[in-house]
Design a protein around this motif. Structure first.
Motif, PDB file in Angstrom:
ATOM      1  N   ARG A 197       0.811  -1.218   0.000  1.00  0.00           N
ATOM      2  CA  ARG A 197       0.000   0.000   0.000  1.00  0.00           C
ATOM      3  C   ARG A 197       0.849   1.276   0.000  1.00  0.00           C
ATOM      4  O   ARG A 197       0.491   2.268  -0.597  1.00  0.00           O
ATOM      5  N   HIS A 198       1.990   1.258   0.667  1.00  0.00           N
ATOM      6  CA  HIS A 198       2.802   2.471   0.812  1.00  0.00           C
ATOM      7  C   HIS A 198       4.110   2.415   0.015  1.00  0.00           C
ATOM      8  O   HIS A 198       4.996   3.237   0.223  1.00  0.00           O
ATOM      9  N   ALA A 199       4.211   1.454  -0.896  1.00  0.00           N
ATOM     10  CA  ALA A 199       5.451   1.292  -1.666  1.00  0.00           C
ATOM     11  C   ALA A 199       5.591   2.369  -2.730  1.00  0.00           C
ATOM     12  O   ALA A 199       4.622   2.823  -3.315  1.00  0.00           O
ATOM     13  N   GLU A 200       6.841   2.759  -2.960  1.00  0.00           N
ATOM     14  CA  GLU A 200       7.167   3.646  -4.072  1.00  0.00           C
ATOM     15  C   GLU A 200       7.653   2.763  -5.218  1.00  0.00           C
ATOM     16  O   GLU A 200       8.009   1.605  -5.023  1.00  0.00           O
ATOM     17  N   LYS A 238      -4.540  -5.694  -6.366  1.00  0.00           N
ATOM     18  CA  LYS A 238      -3.697  -4.787  -5.586  1.00  0.00           C
ATOM     19  C   LYS A 238      -3.584  -5.258  -4.137  1.00  0.00           C
ATOM     20  O   LYS A 238      -4.530  -5.811  -3.576  1.00  0.00           O
ATOM     21  N   PHE A 239      -2.429  -5.012  -3.547  1.00  0.00           N
ATOM     22  CA  PHE A 239      -2.146  -5.221  -2.124  1.00  0.00           C
ATOM     23  C   PHE A 239      -2.396  -6.658  -1.674  1.00  0.00           C
ATOM     24  O   PHE A 239      -2.931  -6.919  -0.617  1.00  0.00           O
ATOM     25  N   VAL A 240      -1.988  -7.605  -2.480  1.00  0.00           N
ATOM     26  CA  VAL A 240      -2.172  -9.017  -2.164  1.00  0.00           C
ATOM     27  C   VAL A 240      -1.266  -9.398  -0.997  1.00  0.00           C
ATOM     28  O   VAL A 240      -0.184  -8.827  -0.822  1.00  0.00           O
ATOM     29  N   ARG A 241      -1.699 -10.341  -0.184  1.00  0.00           N
ATOM     30  CA  ARG A 241      -0.856 -10.823   0.912  1.00  0.00           C
ATOM     31  C   ARG A 241       0.152 -11.816   0.368  1.00  0.00           C
ATOM     32  O   ARG A 241      -0.141 -12.575  -0.540  1.00  0.00           O
TER      33      ARG A 241
END
Length: 123
Positions: free
Chosen positions: A48-51, A86-89
């Motif tokens: 979620r917070h990755a660049e 998006k944002f898969v574990r």
């Protein structure tokens, strides 16, 4: 297929070197290997917070069902492939170092292991 410094995927025809731009043609290609951090097939590798520069490398297993990534935080993560949501574990995550900016991951040809290589190891 190559990824540019501006985070764009480009596909070239072999052996002519001509760039393919027809998305329908590109979508029909079956890749023998996958080492790109870009594309609809790997959207889920980004937290979620990755660049954009946080995930450095990716490699799909020879069976095509798993994807391993290496990132700036020294983490090696295992995902199901493809991971278009998006944002898969992650299926599995290990922390390898405190900081591994230049980490590289790949699958062994034996298909029984995955390796992580960092240039700081001076191999």
């Amino acid at each position: 297929k190559v990824s540019t410094g501006s985070y764009k995927r480009q596909v070239y025809e072999v052996p002519s070197g001509k760039q393919l731009v027809d998305q329908a043609v590109i979508d029909r290609i079956t890749w023998a290997t996958w080492t790109s951090v870009l594309g609809d097939e790997v959207i889920g590798i980004w937290s979620r917070h990755a660049e954009k520069a946080d995930v450095n490398c990716a490699c799909v297993s020879h069976s095509g069902i798993n994807l391993v990534t290496g990132d700036d935080f020294g983490m090696v993560k295992l995902f199901d492939f493809p991971c278009p949501e998006k944002f898969v574990r992650t299926c599995f995550c290990i922390i390898t170092t405190k900081s591994a900016v230049d980490i590289m991951v790949l699958y062994c040809f034996s298909r029984r292991c995955m390796m992580e290589i960092s240039p700081t190891l001076n191999l």
